[in-house]
Design a protein around this motif. Structure first.
Motif, PDB file in Angstrom:
ATOM      1  N   THR A   1       0.749  -1.252   0.042  1.00 44.66           N
ATOM      2  CA  THR A   1      -0.067   0.121  -0.053  1.00 44.66           C
ATOM      3  C   THR A   1       0.756   1.026   0.042  1.00 44.66           C
ATOM      4  OG1 THR A   1      -1.667  -1.148   1.243  1.00 44.66           O
ATOM      5  CG2 THR A   1      -1.785   1.152   1.243  1.00 44.66           C
ATOM      6  N   LEU A   2       1.808   1.193   0.829  1.00 47.44           N
ATOM      7  CA  LEU A   2       2.751   2.134   0.867  1.00 47.44           C
ATOM      8  C   LEU A   2       3.321   2.571  -0.476  1.00 47.44           C
ATOM      9  CD1 LEU A   2       4.017   4.829   2.415  1.00 47.44           C
ATOM     10  CD2 LEU A   2       5.768   2.811   3.259  1.00 47.44           C
ATOM     11  N   THR A   3       3.851   1.605  -1.045  1.00 43.97           N
ATOM     12  CA  THR A   3       4.627   1.508  -2.293  1.00 43.97           C
ATOM     13  C   THR A   3       3.625   2.148  -3.392  1.00 43.97           C
ATOM     14  OG1 THR A   3       6.048  -0.174  -1.910  1.00 43.97           O
ATOM     15  CG2 THR A   3       5.965   0.267  -4.245  1.00 43.97           C
ATOM     16  N   ALA A   4       2.533   1.687  -3.381  1.00 44.50           N
ATOM     17  CA  ALA A   4       1.462   2.236  -4.520  1.00 44.50           C
ATOM     18  C   ALA A   4       1.254   3.600  -4.262  1.00 44.50           C
ATOM     19  CB  ALA A   4       0.035   1.402  -4.263  1.00 44.50           C
ATOM     20  N   ARG A   5       0.994   3.979  -3.188  1.00 43.32           N
ATOM     21  CA  ARG A   5       0.882   5.597  -2.746  1.00 43.32           C
ATOM     22  C   ARG A   5       2.056   6.450  -3.216  1.00 43.32           C
ATOM     23  NH1 ARG A   5      -2.546   5.449   2.952  1.00 43.32           N
ATOM     24  NH2 ARG A   5      -4.434   4.127   2.219  1.00 43.32           N
ATOM     25  N   LEU A   6       3.344   5.790  -2.690  1.00 38.63           N
ATOM     26  CA  LEU A   6       4.562   6.502  -3.389  1.00 38.63           C
ATOM     27  C   LEU A   6       4.598   6.751  -4.826  1.00 38.63           C
ATOM     28  CD1 LEU A   6       7.290   5.424  -0.733  1.00 38.63           C
ATOM     29  CD2 LEU A   6       6.601   7.908  -1.187  1.00 38.63           C
ATOM     30  N   GLU A   7       4.167   5.564  -5.447  1.00 35.55           N
ATOM     31  CA  GLU A   7       4.503   5.669  -6.620  1.00 35.55           C
ATOM     32  C   GLU A   7       3.166   6.673  -7.435  1.00 35.55           C
ATOM     33  OE1 GLU A   7       6.571   4.160  -8.921  1.00 35.55           O
ATOM     34  OE2 GLU A   7       7.616   3.564  -7.073  1.00 35.55           O
ATOM     35  N   GLN A   8       2.060   6.567  -6.607  1.00 38.32           N
ATOM     36  CA  GLN A   8       0.908   7.659  -7.234  1.00 38.32           C
ATOM     37  C   GLN A   8       1.734   9.096  -7.073  1.00 38.32           C
ATOM     38  OE1 GLN A   8      -1.867   7.107  -8.749  1.00 38.32           O
ATOM     39  NE2 GLN A   8      -1.556   9.265  -9.325  1.00 38.32           N
ATOM     40  N   LEU A   9       2.306   9.206  -5.920  1.00 37.33           N
ATOM     41  CA  LEU A   9       2.819  10.659  -5.652  1.00 37.33           C
ATOM     42  C   LEU A   9       3.879  10.979  -6.792  1.00 37.33           C
ATOM     43  CD1 LEU A   9       2.937  10.925  -1.841  1.00 37.33           C
ATOM     44  CD2 LEU A   9       1.382  12.071  -3.588  1.00 37.33           C
ATOM     45  N   VAL A  10       4.605  10.057  -6.979  1.00 37.38           N
ATOM     46  CA  VAL A  10       5.754  10.413  -8.218  1.00 37.38           C
ATOM     47  C   VAL A  10       5.035  10.553  -9.567  1.00 37.38           C
ATOM     48  CG1 VAL A  10       7.458   9.012  -9.419  1.00 37.38           C
ATOM     49  CG2 VAL A  10       7.537   8.933  -6.991  1.00 37.38           C
ATOM     50  N   ARG A  11       3.733   9.797  -9.710  1.00 33.59           N
ATOM     51  CA  ARG A  11       3.352  10.086 -11.162  1.00 33.59           C
ATOM     52  C   ARG A  11       2.657  11.732 -11.033  1.00 33.59           C
ATOM     53  NH1 ARG A  11       1.920   4.681 -10.429  1.00 33.59           N
ATOM     54  NH2 ARG A  11      -0.114   5.183  -9.400  1.00 33.59           N
ATOM     55  N   TRP A  12       2.108  12.086  -9.988  1.00 30.34           N
ATOM     56  CA  TRP A  12       1.620  13.487  -9.954  1.00 30.34           C
ATOM     57  C   TRP A  12       2.683  14.504  -9.875  1.00 30.34           C
ATOM     58  CZ3 TRP A  12      -2.005  11.937  -5.352  1.00 30.34           C
ATOM     59  CH2 TRP A  12      -3.067  11.609  -5.744  1.00 30.34           C
ATOM     60  N   GLY A  13       3.967  14.027  -9.619  1.00 34.72           N
ATOM     61  CA  GLY A  13       5.177  15.075  -9.558  1.00 34.72           C
ATOM     62  C   GLY A  13       5.754  15.750  -8.211  1.00 34.72           C
ATOM     63  N   ASN A  14       5.097  15.029  -7.033  1.00 29.83           N
ATOM     64  CA  ASN A  14       5.220  15.701  -5.948  1.00 29.83           C
ATOM     65  C   ASN A  14       6.849  15.283  -5.516  1.00 29.83           C
ATOM     66  OD1 ASN A  14       4.390  17.255  -3.683  1.00 29.83           O
ATOM     67  ND2 ASN A  14       3.003  15.948  -3.156  1.00 29.83           N
ATOM     68  N   PRO A  15       7.036  14.066  -5.122  1.00 32.41           N
ATOM     69  CA  PRO A  15       8.319  13.519  -4.797  1.00 32.41           C
ATOM     70  C   PRO A  15       9.116  13.094  -6.422  1.00 32.41           C
ATOM     71  CG  PRO A  15       7.037  11.575  -3.994  1.00 32.41           C
ATOM     72  CD  PRO A  15       6.078  12.844  -4.735  1.00 32.41           C
ATOM     73  N   LEU A  16      10.393  13.114  -6.090  1.00 28.62           N
ATOM     74  CA  LEU A  16      11.108  12.280  -7.026  1.00 28.62           C
ATOM     75  C   LEU A  16      12.027  11.200  -6.501  1.00 28.62           C
ATOM     76  CD1 LEU A  16      12.613  15.705  -8.736  1.00 28.62           C
ATOM     77  CD2 LEU A  16      10.616  14.428  -9.545  1.00 28.62           C
ATOM     78  N   ARG A  17      12.253  10.233  -7.260  1.00 26.60           N
ATOM     79  CA  ARG A  17      12.982   9.211  -6.811  1.00 26.60           C
ATOM     80  C   ARG A  17      14.548   9.623  -6.668  1.00 26.60           C
ATOM     81  NH1 ARG A  17       9.960   6.331 -10.031  1.00 26.60           N
ATOM     82  NH2 ARG A  17       8.412   4.775  -9.278  1.00 26.60           N
ATOM     83  N   SER A  18      15.260   9.370  -5.766  1.00 30.63           N
ATOM     84  CA  SER A  18      16.494   9.714  -5.271  1.00 30.63           C
ATOM     85  C   SER A  18      17.454   9.210  -6.490  1.00 30.63           C
ATOM     86  CB  SER A  18      16.942   9.268  -3.937  1.00 30.63           C
ATOM     87  OG  SER A  18      18.456   9.672  -3.781  1.00 30.63           O
ATOM     88  N   THR A  19      18.284   9.998  -6.812  1.00 31.69           N
ATOM     89  CA  THR A  19      19.213   9.561  -7.966  1.00 31.69           C
ATOM     90  C   THR A  19      20.532   9.133  -7.397  1.00 31.69           C
ATOM     91  OG1 THR A  19      20.279  11.819  -8.219  1.00 31.69           O
ATOM     92  CG2 THR A  19      18.400  11.199  -9.697  1.00 31.69           C
ATOM     93  N   HIS A  20      20.517   8.773  -6.088  1.00 32.26           N
ATOM     94  CA  HIS A  20      21.639   8.370  -5.229  1.00 32.26           C
ATOM     95  C   HIS A  20      21.768   6.838  -5.596  1.00 32.26           C
ATOM     96  CE1 HIS A  20      24.329   8.084  -1.875  1.00 32.26           C
ATOM     97  NE2 HIS A  20      23.640   7.046  -1.184  1.00 32.26           N
ATOM     98  N   THR A  21      22.892   6.527  -6.098  1.00 29.73           N
ATOM     99  CA  THR A  21      23.146   5.262  -6.200  1.00 29.73           C
ATOM    100  C   THR A  21      23.978   4.500  -5.134  1.00 29.73           C
ATOM    101  OG1 THR A  21      25.235   5.820  -7.290  1.00 29.73           O
ATOM    102  CG2 THR A  21      23.447   5.672  -8.745  1.00 29.73           C
ATOM    103  N   VAL A  22      23.605   3.116  -4.968  1.00 28.13           N
ATOM    104  CA  VAL A  22      24.088   2.449  -3.762  1.00 28.13           C
ATOM    105  C   VAL A  22      24.533   1.226  -4.399  1.00 28.13           C
ATOM    106  CG1 VAL A  22      23.606   1.563  -1.779  1.00 28.13           C
ATOM    107  CG2 VAL A  22      22.561   3.737  -2.200  1.00 28.13           C
ATOM    108  N   THR A  23      25.657   0.733  -3.681  1.00 27.30           N
ATOM    109  CA  THR A  23      25.712  -0.725  -4.225  1.00 27.30           C
ATOM    110  C   THR A  23      25.511  -1.586  -3.143  1.00 27.30           C
ATOM    111  OG1 THR A  23      28.007   0.126  -5.316  1.00 27.30           O
ATOM    112  CG2 THR A  23      27.884  -2.113  -4.903  1.00 27.30           C
TER     113      THR A  23
END
Length: 106
Positions: free
Chosen positions: A6-28
């Motif tokens: 549920t949390l993932t789905a809500r975050l994805e919806q917020l991303v589609r709306w343009g509110n947050p952006l996925r972090s571009t920080h790369t991690v190994t």
């Protein structure tokens, strides 16, 4: 507490709306748990920053709030009158309910 899906789905919806952006920080990642944590990082977008700066309706001038509520209600009523699609009629009803709430809330 929200389920992870549920949390993932809500975050994805917020991303589609343009509110947050996925972090571009790369991690190994050294393991699955670390990989899952690393892809769950977000940062506020410019749009999200503007939304956060909008004044709360609870702090708004009552006259301005009343004018806003009246205008939104009128617009949705006019929209529903022009096109009586069920969702538009419902939206007009919700706008009227919001207006009533905003005009009586101290």
């Amino acid at each position: 507490m929200l389920e992870a899906e549920t949390l993932t789905a809500r975050l994805e919806q917020l991303v589609r709306w343009g509110n947050p952006l996925r972090s571009t920080h790369t991690v190994t990642a050294t393991g699955i748990a670390e990989y899952q944590r690393s892809r769950s990082r977000y940062q506020l977008s410019k749009l999200g920053e503007r939304v956060q700066r909008v004044q709360s309706w609870r702090e708004a001038d009552p006259k301005v709030l009343g004018a806003f509520a009246t205008t939104v209600t009128r617009l949705w009523r006019e929209t529903a009158a022009e096109d009586s699609a069920p969702w538009k009629v419902a939206r007009a009803g919700h706008a009227a309910e919001l207006k009533a709430l905003l005009l009586v809330t101290p």
